[in-house]
Design a protein around this motif. Structure first.
Motif, PDB file in Angstrom:
ATOM      1  N   ALA A  78       0.833  -1.244   0.119  1.00 19.75           N
ATOM      2  CA  ALA A  78      -0.074  -0.044  -0.046  1.00 19.75           C
ATOM      3  C   ALA A  78       0.907   1.329  -0.051  1.00 19.75           C
ATOM      4  O   ALA A  78       0.455   2.266  -0.762  1.00 19.75           O
ATOM      5  CB  ALA A  78      -0.929   0.089   1.231  1.00 19.75           C
ATOM      6  N   ARG A  79       1.907   1.182   0.660  1.00 20.27           N
ATOM      7  CA  ARG A  79       2.896   2.387   0.972  1.00 20.27           C
ATOM      8  C   ARG A  79       3.444   2.679  -0.657  1.00 20.27           C
ATOM      9  O   ARG A  79       3.449   3.903  -1.046  1.00 20.27           O
ATOM     10  CB  ARG A  79       3.845   2.312   1.895  1.00 20.27           C
ATOM     11  CG  ARG A  79       4.849   3.613   2.171  1.00 20.27           C
ATOM     12  CD  ARG A  79       5.796   3.325   3.186  1.00 20.27           C
ATOM     13  NE  ARG A  79       5.247   3.044   4.421  1.00 20.27           N
ATOM     14  CZ  ARG A  79       5.227   2.061   5.223  1.00 20.27           C
ATOM     15  NH1 ARG A  79       5.684   0.996   4.585  1.00 20.27           N
ATOM     16  NH2 ARG A  79       4.697   1.686   6.368  1.00 20.27           N
ATOM     17  N   THR A  80       3.758   1.718  -0.986  1.00 17.73           N
ATOM     18  CA  THR A  80       4.593   1.831  -2.338  1.00 17.73           C
ATOM     19  C   THR A  80       3.840   2.222  -3.741  1.00 17.73           C
ATOM     20  O   THR A  80       3.831   3.257  -4.359  1.00 17.73           O
ATOM     21  CB  THR A  80       5.155   0.226  -2.690  1.00 17.73           C
ATOM     22  OG1 THR A  80       6.009  -0.198  -1.885  1.00 17.73           O
ATOM     23  CG2 THR A  80       5.892   0.524  -4.561  1.00 17.73           C
ATOM     24  N   ALA A  81       2.284   1.782  -3.501  1.00 11.39           N
ATOM     25  CA  ALA A  81       1.655   2.086  -4.633  1.00 11.39           C
ATOM     26  C   ALA A  81       1.186   3.759  -4.477  1.00 11.39           C
ATOM     27  O   ALA A  81       1.107   4.342  -5.263  1.00 11.39           O
ATOM     28  CB  ALA A  81       0.198   1.158  -4.440  1.00 11.39           C
ATOM     29  N   ALA A  82       0.647   3.809  -2.955  1.00  5.79           N
ATOM     30  CA  ALA A  82       0.635   5.382  -2.971  1.00  5.79           C
ATOM     31  C   ALA A  82       1.533   6.337  -3.149  1.00  5.79           C
ATOM     32  O   ALA A  82       1.390   7.433  -3.855  1.00  5.79           O
ATOM     33  CB  ALA A  82       0.006   5.689  -1.341  1.00  5.79           C
ATOM     34  N   GLU A  83       2.695   5.952  -2.865  1.00  4.27           N
ATOM     35  CA  GLU A  83       4.019   6.800  -3.195  1.00  4.27           C
ATOM     36  C   GLU A  83       4.161   6.935  -4.649  1.00  4.27           C
ATOM     37  O   GLU A  83       4.381   7.953  -5.456  1.00  4.27           O
ATOM     38  CB  GLU A  83       5.298   6.160  -2.631  1.00  4.27           C
ATOM     39  CG  GLU A  83       5.243   6.551  -1.142  1.00  4.27           C
ATOM     40  CD  GLU A  83       6.658   5.820  -0.579  1.00  4.27           C
ATOM     41  OE1 GLU A  83       7.389   4.989  -1.247  1.00  4.27           O
ATOM     42  OE2 GLU A  83       6.960   5.888   0.625  1.00  4.27           O
ATOM     43  N   ARG A  84       3.834   5.853  -5.698  1.00  7.83           N
ATOM     44  CA  ARG A  84       4.122   5.716  -6.946  1.00  7.83           C
ATOM     45  C   ARG A  84       3.052   6.630  -7.656  1.00  7.83           C
ATOM     46  O   ARG A  84       3.115   7.422  -8.513  1.00  7.83           O
ATOM     47  CB  ARG A  84       4.257   4.315  -7.488  1.00  7.83           C
ATOM     48  CG  ARG A  84       5.501   3.654  -7.085  1.00  7.83           C
ATOM     49  CD  ARG A  84       5.691   2.294  -7.720  1.00  7.83           C
ATOM     50  NE  ARG A  84       6.635   1.666  -7.453  1.00  7.83           N
ATOM     51  CZ  ARG A  84       7.042   0.303  -7.588  1.00  7.83           C
ATOM     52  NH1 ARG A  84       6.012  -0.423  -8.299  1.00  7.83           N
ATOM     53  NH2 ARG A  84       8.237  -0.086  -7.396  1.00  7.83           N
ATOM     54  N   LEU A  85       1.783   6.541  -7.039  1.00  3.50           N
ATOM     55  CA  LEU A  85       0.688   7.298  -7.770  1.00  3.50           C
ATOM     56  C   LEU A  85       0.748   8.751  -7.374  1.00  3.50           C
ATOM     57  O   LEU A  85       0.712   9.719  -8.313  1.00  3.50           O
ATOM     58  CB  LEU A  85      -0.822   6.931  -7.008  1.00  3.50           C
ATOM     59  CG  LEU A  85      -1.077   5.664  -7.492  1.00  3.50           C
ATOM     60  CD1 LEU A  85      -2.352   5.343  -6.926  1.00  3.50           C
ATOM     61  CD2 LEU A  85      -1.467   5.529  -8.967  1.00  3.50           C
ATOM     62  N   ALA A  86       1.277   9.182  -6.239  1.00  2.56           N
ATOM     63  CA  ALA A  86       1.514  10.548  -6.027  1.00  2.56           C
ATOM     64  C   ALA A  86       2.858  11.079  -6.743  1.00  2.56           C
ATOM     65  O   ALA A  86       2.753  12.369  -7.341  1.00  2.56           O
ATOM     66  CB  ALA A  86       1.811  10.700  -4.455  1.00  2.56           C
ATOM     67  N   PHE A  87       3.914  10.330  -6.970  1.00  2.00           N
ATOM     68  CA  PHE A  87       5.066  10.919  -7.649  1.00  2.00           C
ATOM     69  C   PHE A  87       4.686  11.020  -9.247  1.00  2.00           C
ATOM     70  O   PHE A  87       5.224  12.142  -9.714  1.00  2.00           O
ATOM     71  CB  PHE A  87       5.992   9.662  -7.583  1.00  2.00           C
ATOM     72  CG  PHE A  87       7.204   9.905  -8.818  1.00  2.00           C
ATOM     73  CD1 PHE A  87       7.919  10.824  -8.559  1.00  2.00           C
ATOM     74  CD2 PHE A  87       7.257   8.952  -9.631  1.00  2.00           C
ATOM     75  CE1 PHE A  87       9.084  11.101  -9.611  1.00  2.00           C
ATOM     76  CE2 PHE A  87       8.154   9.172 -10.658  1.00  2.00           C
ATOM     77  CZ  PHE A  87       9.160  10.072 -10.669  1.00  2.00           C
ATOM     78  N   SER A  88       3.801  10.163  -9.697  1.00  2.00           N
ATOM     79  CA  SER A  88       3.367  10.200 -11.248  1.00  2.00           C
ATOM     80  C   SER A  88       2.141  11.046 -11.383  1.00  2.00           C
ATOM     81  O   SER A  88       1.572  10.745 -12.371  1.00  2.00           O
ATOM     82  CB  SER A  88       3.344   9.066 -11.762  1.00  2.00           C
ATOM     83  OG  SER A  88       2.055   8.220 -11.126  1.00  2.00           O
ATOM     84  N   TRP A  89       1.707  11.932 -10.363  1.00  2.00           N
ATOM     85  CA  TRP A  89       0.358  12.549 -10.293  1.00  2.00           C
ATOM     86  C   TRP A  89       0.374  13.620 -11.446  1.00  2.00           C
ATOM     87  O   TRP A  89      -0.767  13.731 -12.033  1.00  2.00           O
ATOM     88  CB  TRP A  89      -0.194  12.892  -9.022  1.00  2.00           C
ATOM     89  CG  TRP A  89      -1.649  13.201  -9.027  1.00  2.00           C
ATOM     90  CD1 TRP A  89      -2.269  14.541  -9.185  1.00  2.00           C
ATOM     91  CD2 TRP A  89      -2.677  12.106  -8.909  1.00  2.00           C
ATOM     92  NE1 TRP A  89      -3.504  14.436  -9.181  1.00  2.00           N
ATOM     93  CE2 TRP A  89      -4.089  12.800  -9.090  1.00  2.00           C
ATOM     94  CE3 TRP A  89      -2.697  10.949  -8.703  1.00  2.00           C
ATOM     95  CZ2 TRP A  89      -5.088  12.265  -8.955  1.00  2.00           C
ATOM     96  CZ3 TRP A  89      -3.920  10.193  -8.968  1.00  2.00           C
ATOM     97  CH2 TRP A  89      -5.044  10.830  -8.703  1.00  2.00           C
TER      98      TRP A  89
END
Length: 334
Positions: A52-63
């Motif tokens: 969950a942490r990895t998914a949230a960070e990658r979505l925020a990074f590529s937003w």
């Protein structure tokens, strides 16, 4: 005789180990099994929390660009979400979510259905989830705080007896990551500082709304310029990057003329008519040497100008990959 056997039976220690083991072993076995299931439950919780942490960070990074690769962040310069997506397609109405019944955008994972731009961004994380993991992804926009929240769960299989005792049929993980756009923040700050005083009280609300119309793709390219020579290409490149022509000496003593060296120390080279064999034998070794040295230039960009729109790709794909492996960025101008 019967009375005389009882004292001996009481004082005899034969069979005491068997009796003690039969009483203690079930307790030890129960403790071992309980510890095993607790360890598995804790491991699966930590596992889902990390996903969950990895998914949230990658979505925020590529937003800021839904075309970014979630793993590497790479994207084609021509692919973007539009100039004003932050105003029209980024859940700006979430600002009033506490005043009216307007919740944040939330989707179920894994999923392939997406309607708006926000949902398309959230659904991109679905292929990265392991099999059997489900959950939700939510985006909330509170202007100064944009959040991506990911909740995941996975079934945890227990025996019926253990399930009644522990009441743990699934594990879960939750992570929240904040969307941070330093480049956009700097751009808005510079625009505010530079133009706020100039446009204050000088523009009507109607003209302000007209100014926020998404421009057509054809208007983004700027004025058309025809390049007919290597010298003209170099001059255009210097005006484009704000650089100057310099001559550098490599560690091996070779002279290298840089068409445009910008303020950040990036070397820009313009190519119009040279062949790949000339570039590979003469130009590339010098630039690779300057890159490895790392003091005179901080990076190298090769700009290729096509003689006409129908010309085949210059350079070839194999040569372009070779340049990129050596650290040289390739830009093609039509």
């Amino acid at each position: 005789m019967r009375h005389s056997c009882r004292p001996r039976f009481r004082s005899s220690e034969q069979g005491s180990f068997t009796i003690e083991a039969s009483l203690v072993f079930p307790l030890l076995l129960f403790c071992a099994i309980t510890l095993l299931f607790v360890s598995l439950y804790a491991y699966q919780n930590v596992y889902l929390q990390q996903i969950a942490r990895t998914a949230a960070e990658r979505l925020a990074f590529s937003w800021d660009n839904s075309h970014k690769d979630l793993m590497t962040g790479n994207y084609h310069p021509a692919e973007n979400d539009g100039l004003y997506f932050r105003l029209t397609q980024n859940n700006v109405s979430d600002l009033f979510g506490r005043l009216v019944s307007n919740g944040a955008t939330e989707i179920v994972l894994p999923s392939e259905d997406a309607k708006g731009l926000v949902e398309r961004k959230l659904v991109r994380i679905s292929p990265l989830l392991p099999q059997g993991v489900t959950g939700t992804a939510k985006f909330s926009n509170y202007l100064l705080d944009q959040q991506v929240e990911v909740r995941l769960q996975k079934a945890f299989h227990l025996s019926p007896v253990m399930s009644r005792w522990f009441n743990a049929n699934q594990t879960g993980g939750r992570a929240v990551s904040h969307v941070v756009e330093p480049v956009e923040l700097i751009r808005i700050t510079d625009i505010t500082r530079t133009y706020f005083r100039a446009i204050k009280d000088r523009i009507s609300p109607q003209k302000a709304r007209e100014a926020l119309v998404e421009p057509a793709n054809g208007n983004l390219a700027g004025p058309s310029i025809t390049i007919k020579s290597e010298r003209q290409a170099a001059a255009y490149l210097r005006s484009l990057v704000g650089g100057s022509e310099v001559v550098l000496i490599t560690e091996s003593g070779k002279s290298r003329t840089i068409d445009a060296l910008d303020a950040r120390g990036i070397s820009h080279q313009a190519f119009y008519s040279l062949t790949e064999s000339q570039l590979r034998a003469e130009q590339m070794p010098k630039d690779v040497e300057l890159l490895n040295e790392g003091t005179q230039v901080k990076g190298v960009v090769w700009h290729f100008f096509k003689k006409n729109a129908n010309e085949k790709s210059v350079p070839s794909n194999s040569f372009r990959k070779e340049l990129e492996r050596k650290g040289i960025v390739v830009v093609i101008h039509n």
